[in-house]
Design an enzyme around this catalytic site. Structure first.
Site, PDB file in Angstrom:
ATOM      1  N   GLY A 132     -35.609  -9.213   4.665  1.00  0.00           N
ATOM      2  CA  GLY A 132     -34.860  -9.687   3.496  1.00  0.00           C
ATOM      3  C   GLY A 132     -33.418 -10.013   3.835  1.00  0.00           C
ATOM      4  N   GLY A 134     -32.407 -12.921   4.469  1.00  0.00           N
ATOM      5  CA  GLY A 134     -32.096 -14.277   3.999  1.00  0.00           C
ATOM      6  C   GLY A 134     -32.360 -15.346   5.039  1.00  0.00           C
ATOM      7  CB  SER A 135     -34.952 -15.775   7.651  1.00  0.00           C
ATOM      8  OG  SER A 135     -36.015 -15.391   6.832  1.00  0.00           O
ATOM      9  CB  SER A 136     -35.535 -19.091   3.270  1.00  0.00           C
ATOM     10  OG  SER A 136     -36.757 -18.455   3.499  1.00  0.00           O
ATOM     11  CB  ALA A 138     -29.829 -18.006   7.731  1.00  0.00           C
ATOM     12  CG  ASP A 179     -29.234 -16.222  -0.279  1.00  0.00           C
ATOM     13  OD1 ASP A 179     -28.566 -16.966  -1.021  1.00  0.00           O
ATOM     14  OD2 ASP A 179     -30.468 -16.125  -0.361  1.00  0.00           O
TER      15      ASP A 179
END
Ligand code: PMV
Length: 347
Positions: A132, A134-136, A138, A179
């Protein structure tokens, strides 16, 4: 330039989750590890994506079809989940930065010919998408920044934020954008929804301890759950949001002073409000209580709740004991560095 590597950090919410969706401020810090994207310009008018961390490999689509999928949904169920953010980011970049006439024209003789352009993206992450962090978001920021350099548009950080936030909203519906801000600007930010306020804090240090609950949280479900509660008890929930907003402002001052005792107390208060909103969980709470009992100044869940991570702040001489206590109740301590640099060109 035909190829560029860009990286952006993950994030952890320090204070103010949920209330930030309803206009109150929050505090977020950028965390290492980083998400990385290699973005290449090609001349075959195709969009290609390899994102092994989210099981996407050899995904291809004509640039003219970006964002199009199953006509029964706005974005299309035929776009794999792991490809959505990057695909919609590429679509939004081109539609905002070039006119439809420019996009259709080929052979203008300029260095970058948008009409012919194809884009090949390869993403890789130093952290698991399960945490969680926040890879999407980023990945979205990396791709917008990379395209802005490759096409010579040289967008400002605020422009990168705005386009990335638009992309996230298009996919997720309701989101504050905290994010996206962390991935773009880095450091530790005082943030108000949509980037109405993005203030970089000058911190002496931020030695966060992070514990992963082992359970993947679903942000949209939790935001909707809180909304339902707010519809039933509007005055109660609105007062909770106000209190959270108030303690965020106090936490901001305490963080800048390096007054971790106060920061810890405010974390505990914030956790209490999150429990009232109904977004905590037994697992998160056992990790939080274990951290406090082992000598942390304070501890709370971070993000939407229900799972993902908890954070704690502890005096130096208690850090090891706190980590051990989190492990002992089945949490996984994740070693991260907080307050790190935002999106950057790596090569
Ligand atoms: O689940 P996360 O880590 O993406 O955090 C969500 C935070 C919320 O305030 C609940 C939603 C938002 O967009 O700010």
């Amino acid at each position: 330039m035909k190829k560029i590597t860009v990286s952006a950090p993950g994030k952890l919410m320090l204070f103010g989750e949920h209330a930030v969706v309803y206009g109150r401020p929050c505090l977020v810090t950028a965390v290492g590890q980083r998400m990385r994207a290699i973005v290449e310009l090609t001349e075959d008018s195709m969009f290609q994506l390899d994102a092994p961390d989210v099981s996407v490999s050899g995904y291809r689509k004509p640039m003219s079809e970006l964002g199009k999928g199953d006509p029964s949904t706005s974005l299309g169920t035929s776009i794999p989940k792991g490809a959505k953010f990057v695909e919609v980011a590429v679509k939004n970049f081109f539609s905002s930065q070039f006119t439809s006439k420019e996009r259709a024209s080929v052979g203008t003789g300029s260095t970058f010919e948008v009409g012919k352009a194809g884009i090949k993206v390869t993403t890789s992450s130093e952290f698991s998408s399960e945490f969680g962090f926040g890879s999407s978001s980023a990945a979205t920021v990396c791709v917008i920044k990379a395209l802005s350099e490759l096409t010579g548009k040289k967008l400002s950080k605020k422009n990168v934020f705005d386009l990335s936030y638009k992309t996230v909203l298009e996919i997720q519906g309701q989101a504050s954008g905290f994010d996206v801000a962390a991935a773009t600007f880095g450091g530790t930010l005082y943030f108000v929804i949509g980037g109405k306020v993005i203030k970089q804090l000058n911190l002496p240090s931020l030695p966060l301890i992070v514990g992963y609950s082992g359970i993947k949280a679903d942000t949209v479900t939790l935001v909707n759950q809180v909304k339902k509660k707010a519809n039933k008890y509007p005055k109660v929930i609105d007062d909770i949001y106000d209190s959270i907003g108030y303690l965020v402002n106090q936490a901001k001052n305490a963080l800048v002073k390096g007054d971790f005792q106060t920061v810890g107390e405010l974390m505990n208060l914030n956790q209490g409000y999150l429990e009232s909103l109904g977004v905590s969980s037994d697992k998160l709470e056992s990790m939080i209580h274990a951290a406090r009992e082992a000598g942390a100044y304070g501890a709370k869940l971070s993000g939407a709740g229900g799972g993902d991570c908890m954070i704690a702040l502890a005096p130096n001489n208690k850090v090891e004991a706190v980590k051990k206590a989190i492990n002992n109740v089945g949490g996984q301590v994740v070693d991260i560095k907080a307050h790190i640099e935002g999106v950057r060109i790596d090569g």
